[in-house]
Design a protein around this motif. Structure first.
Motif, PDB file in Angstrom:
ATOM      1  N   SER A   3       0.814  -1.219   0.000  1.00 16.48           N
ATOM      2  CA  SER A   3       0.000   0.000   0.000  1.00 16.48           C
ATOM      3  C   SER A   3       0.849   1.271   0.000  1.00 16.48           C
ATOM      4  CB  SER A   3      -0.972   0.008   1.181  1.00 16.48           C
ATOM      5  OG  SER A   3      -0.311   0.252   2.401  1.00 16.48           O
ATOM      6  N   GLU A   4       2.108   1.180   0.387  1.00 15.69           N
ATOM      7  CA  GLU A   4       2.994   2.349   0.368  1.00 15.69           C
ATOM      8  C   GLU A   4       3.297   2.830  -1.046  1.00 15.69           C
ATOM      9  OE1 GLU A   4       6.349   1.198   2.729  1.00 15.69           O
ATOM     10  OE2 GLU A   4       5.187   1.281   4.587  1.00 15.69           O
ATOM     11  N   ASP A   8      -4.590   9.242  -0.373  1.00 14.57           N
ATOM     12  CA  ASP A   8      -5.991   9.377  -0.791  1.00 14.57           C
ATOM     13  C   ASP A   8      -6.245   8.771  -2.168  1.00 14.57           C
ATOM     14  OD1 ASP A   8      -4.551  11.259  -2.192  1.00 14.57           O
ATOM     15  OD2 ASP A   8      -5.997  12.873  -1.913  1.00 14.57           O
ATOM     16  N   VAL A   9      -5.564   7.669  -2.465  1.00 16.96           N
ATOM     17  CA  VAL A   9      -5.703   7.016  -3.768  1.00 16.96           C
ATOM     18  C   VAL A   9      -7.175   6.734  -4.091  1.00 16.96           C
ATOM     19  CG1 VAL A   9      -5.320   4.705  -2.795  1.00 16.96           C
ATOM     20  CG2 VAL A   9      -4.905   5.106  -5.228  1.00 16.96           C
ATOM     21  N   LYS A  69     -11.131   4.035  -1.268  1.00 19.28           N
ATOM     22  CA  LYS A  69     -10.503   5.353  -1.171  1.00 19.28           C
ATOM     23  C   LYS A  69      -9.454   5.299  -0.073  1.00 19.28           C
ATOM     24  CE  LYS A  69     -10.559   9.801  -2.258  1.00 19.28           C
ATOM     25  NZ  LYS A  69     -10.108  10.286  -3.510  1.00 19.28           N
ATOM     26  N   GLY A  70      -8.228   5.632  -0.411  1.00 22.47           N
ATOM     27  CA  GLY A  70      -7.176   5.755   0.578  1.00 22.47           C
ATOM     28  C   GLY A  70      -6.271   4.548   0.694  1.00 22.47           C
ATOM     29  N   ARG A  71      -5.087   4.817   1.184  1.00 19.55           N
ATOM     30  CA  ARG A  71      -4.046   3.804   1.335  1.00 19.55           C
ATOM     31  C   ARG A  71      -4.477   2.668   2.262  1.00 19.55           C
ATOM     32  NH1 ARG A  71       1.729   6.002   2.893  1.00 19.55           N
ATOM     33  NH2 ARG A  71       1.768   6.544   0.682  1.00 19.55           N
ATOM     34  N   GLN A  72      -5.181   2.986   3.351  1.00 14.91           N
ATOM     35  CA  GLN A  72      -5.611   1.945   4.285  1.00 14.91           C
ATOM     36  C   GLN A  72      -6.592   0.974   3.626  1.00 14.91           C
ATOM     37  OE1 GLN A  72      -4.066   1.431   7.114  1.00 14.91           O
ATOM     38  NE2 GLN A  72      -2.828   3.211   6.606  1.00 14.91           N
ATOM     39  N   ALA A  73      -7.445   1.482   2.738  1.00 12.51           N
ATOM     40  CA  ALA A  73      -8.387   0.618   2.027  1.00 12.51           C
ATOM     41  C   ALA A  73      -7.653  -0.303   1.051  1.00 12.51           C
ATOM     42  CB  ALA A  73      -9.424   1.466   1.293  1.00 12.51           C
TER      43      ALA A  73
END
Length: 134
Positions: free
Chosen positions: A27-28, A33-34, A52-56
């Motif tokens: 994910s890095e 906010d991908v 939406k987002g790196r954590q997702a």
């Protein structure tokens, strides 16, 4: 953004995945906010849909093995122009819940800004995916 930097970011993502790096490490490669999308029917195939987002993105890679067993994932072409890139290939996965196999060619659209993937679109045979997931 240079074309070469975009190609490096895309190839770096695939290198992390093929090396079996952790979901957090994978994910890095993405911005915080991908904008991520795998079109399809998430009520039938829970791994597809909008994120939406790196954590997702990290959650996608963590959860992937709950749904699918990869058989093959072959990249045939990676191309880019400035910050936009595309990868073409084919895949085969077994849907664990049904035992059916997904076989599809695919195209992945990327946008890379400041060495991070900011947009990700995975296009595959979504009808075939839904049929295999039911």
């Amino acid at each position: 953004m240079s074309t070469e930097k975009t190609l490096e970011a895309i190839r770096g993502l695939f290198a992390k995945i093929s090396a079996g790096q952790t979901p957090e490490s994978i994910s890095e490669s993405f911005s915080q906010d991908v904008d991520w999308s795998i079109p399809g029917a998430p009520d039938i195939a829970p791994w597809v849909g909008e994120r939406k987002g790196r954590q997702a993105v990290a959650a996608f890679y963590r959860d992937f093995g709950q749904y699918l067993q990869p058989i093959s994932f072959d990249i045939t072409t990676v191309m880019a122009e400035h910050e936009r890139g595309v990868a073409l290939g084919s895949l085969e996965c077994k849907v664990l819940r049904t035992g059916k196999t997904i076989t599809s060619e695919f195209a992945i659209e990327f946008e890379v800004i400041d060495d991070l993937i900011t947009r990700y679109r995975f296009f595959e045979d979504s009808y075939g995916v839904a049929a295999a997931a039911q």
